[in-house]
Design a protein around this motif. Sequence first.
Motif, PDB file in Angstrom:
ATOM      1  N   MET A  94     -69.634  -3.927 -26.052  1.00  0.00           N
ATOM      2  CA  MET A  94     -68.390  -3.148 -25.978  1.00  0.00           C
ATOM      3  C   MET A  94     -68.624  -1.702 -26.420  1.00  0.00           C
ATOM      4  O   MET A  94     -68.123  -0.765 -25.798  1.00  0.00           O
ATOM      5  N   GLU A  95     -69.376  -1.515 -27.487  1.00  0.00           N
ATOM      6  CA  GLU A  95     -69.656  -0.155 -27.963  1.00  0.00           C
ATOM      7  C   GLU A  95     -70.380   0.660 -26.900  1.00  0.00           C
ATOM      8  O   GLU A  95     -70.103   1.846 -26.711  1.00  0.00           O
ATOM      9  N   ARG A  96     -71.300   0.030 -26.194  1.00  0.00           N
ATOM     10  CA  ARG A  96     -72.142   0.736 -25.222  1.00  0.00           C
ATOM     11  C   ARG A  96     -71.387   1.074 -23.934  1.00  0.00           C
ATOM     12  O   ARG A  96     -71.508   2.186 -23.413  1.00  0.00           O
ATOM     13  N   ASP A  97     -70.609   0.127 -23.417  1.00  0.00           N
ATOM     14  CA  ASP A  97     -70.061   0.282 -22.064  1.00  0.00           C
ATOM     15  C   ASP A  97     -68.553   0.456 -21.979  1.00  0.00           C
ATOM     16  O   ASP A  97     -68.045   0.802 -20.910  1.00  0.00           O
ATOM     17  N   PHE A  98     -67.808   0.213 -23.060  1.00  0.00           N
ATOM     18  CA  PHE A  98     -66.352   0.196 -22.961  1.00  0.00           C
ATOM     19  C   PHE A  98     -65.660   1.124 -23.955  1.00  0.00           C
ATOM     20  O   PHE A  98     -64.465   0.978 -24.196  1.00  0.00           O
ATOM     21  N   GLY A  99     -66.371   2.066 -24.529  1.00  0.00           N
ATOM     22  CA  GLY A  99     -65.752   3.039 -25.429  1.00  0.00           C
ATOM     23  C   GLY A  99     -64.767   3.924 -24.679  1.00  0.00           C
ATOM     24  O   GLY A  99     -65.000   4.302 -23.530  1.00  0.00           O
ATOM     25  N   TRP A 100     -63.675   4.286 -25.325  1.00  0.00           N
ATOM     26  CA  TRP A 100     -62.621   5.046 -24.646  1.00  0.00           C
ATOM     27  C   TRP A 100     -63.077   6.435 -24.197  1.00  0.00           C
ATOM     28  O   TRP A 100     -62.610   6.950 -23.183  1.00  0.00           O
ATOM     29  N   ARG A 101     -63.985   7.048 -24.931  1.00  0.00           N
ATOM     30  CA  ARG A 101     -64.453   8.383 -24.521  1.00  0.00           C
ATOM     31  C   ARG A 101     -65.130   8.318 -23.157  1.00  0.00           C
ATOM     32  O   ARG A 101     -64.880   9.151 -22.276  1.00  0.00           O
ATOM     33  N   SER A 102     -65.982   7.305 -22.961  1.00  0.00           N
ATOM     34  CA  SER A 102     -66.663   7.137 -21.678  1.00  0.00           C
ATOM     35  C   SER A 102     -65.673   6.815 -20.562  1.00  0.00           C
ATOM     36  O   SER A 102     -65.760   7.366 -19.450  1.00  0.00           O
ATOM     37  N   ILE A 103     -64.711   5.934 -20.837  1.00  0.00           N
ATOM     38  CA  ILE A 103     -63.731   5.542 -19.828  1.00  0.00           C
ATOM     39  C   ILE A 103     -62.889   6.742 -19.411  1.00  0.00           C
ATOM     40  O   ILE A 103     -62.654   6.984 -18.213  1.00  0.00           O
ATOM     41  N   ALA A 104     -62.428   7.523 -20.379  1.00  0.00           N
ATOM     42  CA  ALA A 104     -61.615   8.702 -20.067  1.00  0.00           C
ATOM     43  C   ALA A 104     -62.408   9.726 -19.267  1.00  0.00           C
ATOM     44  O   ALA A 104     -61.872  10.374 -18.360  1.00  0.00           O
ATOM     45  N   GLY A 105     -63.698   9.874 -19.575  1.00  0.00           N
ATOM     46  CA  GLY A 105     -64.524  10.808 -18.824  1.00  0.00           C
ATOM     47  C   GLY A 105     -64.626  10.426 -17.361  1.00  0.00           C
ATOM     48  O   GLY A 105     -64.532  11.278 -16.467  1.00  0.00           O
ATOM     49  N   ARG A 106     -64.815   9.132 -17.093  1.00  0.00           N
ATOM     50  CA  ARG A 106     -64.883   8.675 -15.705  1.00  0.00           C
ATOM     51  C   ARG A 106     -63.545   8.864 -14.986  1.00  0.00           C
ATOM     52  O   ARG A 106     -63.508   9.269 -13.823  1.00  0.00           O
ATOM     53  N   MET A 107     -62.458   8.573 -15.696  1.00  0.00           N
ATOM     54  CA  MET A 107     -61.147   8.740 -15.066  1.00  0.00           C
ATOM     55  C   MET A 107     -60.871  10.210 -14.771  1.00  0.00           C
ATOM     56  O   MET A 107     -60.363  10.568 -13.697  1.00  0.00           O
ATOM     57  N   LEU A 108     -61.215  11.082 -15.707  1.00  0.00           N
ATOM     58  CA  LEU A 108     -60.990  12.517 -15.508  1.00  0.00           C
ATOM     59  C   LEU A 108     -61.835  13.044 -14.346  1.00  0.00           C
ATOM     60  O   LEU A 108     -61.360  13.854 -13.535  1.00  0.00           O
ATOM     61  N   ASP A 109     -63.061  12.586 -14.215  1.00  0.00           N
ATOM     62  CA  ASP A 109     -63.894  12.985 -13.077  1.00  0.00           C
ATOM     63  C   ASP A 109     -63.293  12.488 -11.754  1.00  0.00           C
ATOM     64  O   ASP A 109     -63.387  13.169 -10.722  1.00  0.00           O
ATOM     65  N   SER A 110     -62.661  11.323 -11.783  1.00  0.00           N
ATOM     66  CA  SER A 110     -61.998  10.809 -10.585  1.00  0.00           C
ATOM     67  C   SER A 110     -60.827  11.696 -10.196  1.00  0.00           C
ATOM     68  O   SER A 110     -60.625  12.003  -9.009  1.00  0.00           O
ATOM     69  N   TYR A 111     -60.041  12.104 -11.182  1.00  0.00           N
ATOM     70  CA  TYR A 111     -58.917  13.009 -10.908  1.00  0.00           C
ATOM     71  C   TYR A 111     -59.420  14.329 -10.325  1.00  0.00           C
ATOM     72  O   TYR A 111     -58.847  14.868  -9.358  1.00  0.00           O
TER      73      TYR A 111
END
Length: 372
Positions: A339-356
């Motif tokens: 969870m620490e490696r693949d599901f941290g909120w900073r990483s998730i938000a970065g991917r979502m922001l790049d999608s936007y």
Amino acid sequence: MNVVHTIPSVDDEASGPSYSVMQLSTALNEAGAKSIVIATSSHDTGGETCVRKFPRRPPDRLGRSPGMLRWLRSNPIDLIHNHSLWMMPNIYPGWVARERGLQLVVSPRGTLSEWALDRSRFRKRVVWTLWQRAVLERASLFHATSEHEYLDIRRAGFRQPVAVIPNGVSIPPPAEAKVGRSRTVLFLGRLHPVKGVDSLLRAWRMLGDGSTEWRLRIVGPGEETYVRQMRLLARSLALSNVVFEGPRFGGDKDDAYRGADVFVLPTHSENFGMAIAEALAAGCPVVTTRAAPWAGLEKHGAGWWIAPGDENLAATLRLVMQKDRTLLALMGDAGRQWMERDFGWRSIAGRMLDSYRWLLSGGPAPDWIHRE
């Protein structure tokens, strides 16, 4: 970038979308976007820093809110990200996106699964025909929290790009070593037919004397009628080592995960399964069904991903109960590191922001966006 997230309600903290949408918005703000969640509520309406709640008008099942619609039409917005389907707060974004020429992102949040579509079928057919299908046809981008949900979107007939980005999860402090003779199997979440609590109770009965040193702790909210049915089922099965508790939030919820030897979710349908990620983040190994998109449990040595069914569940729990605490703790540590490696909120938000950004500005699509 002004991003508005729409969701029918955030009143129920035990609901996965209520938690994940709020956390996503917070992480997007920390990443440099200007993000706010708007929702309807039967109480405590008004403006806050991260969420704005609007009063609902009858009929309550539709979540009608003229105030929300007026706000969407009059405030500065670059992109609307709608979460869930079937209620008016999920319809308004499509209307406003068309009127104002805005980009619309839609996260179904499990509402397009075959199991979900079969529930309240008549009401959903009416909403689909009147409003929902047209709104989804206007979406610029879908967001799926798993490959399983991506396939649900394609099966529903929608061909727009789909960003496959999981929910994030907060990582609590690590648990202390468990001591004492008594051991715990935990179910934590909404008590609802989709979650398979009845299957869990029947499987527990099959364990017989094998469960004498264990207790089954069922934690979470639910409709009063269904909770009563589950209590009556436990009584009819003569289950003496089963306890029903109300919902737990914040630190109390983390303590429930960390105090358990194993977490079990015998679900019939999950687009993601927020409780699974929370349990793993707290260092608790997981048992869940293949109706949840968590094949990685076995790959990462963090739990069991099993075929649905009372007998399969009982057999797996029997196997779990034969393992000592040290081995289960090692599995919990493996899940926490995952969870620490693949599901941290900073990483998730970065991917979502790049999608936007891709949606608004074009260029090469990020790797997680499926266009086929």
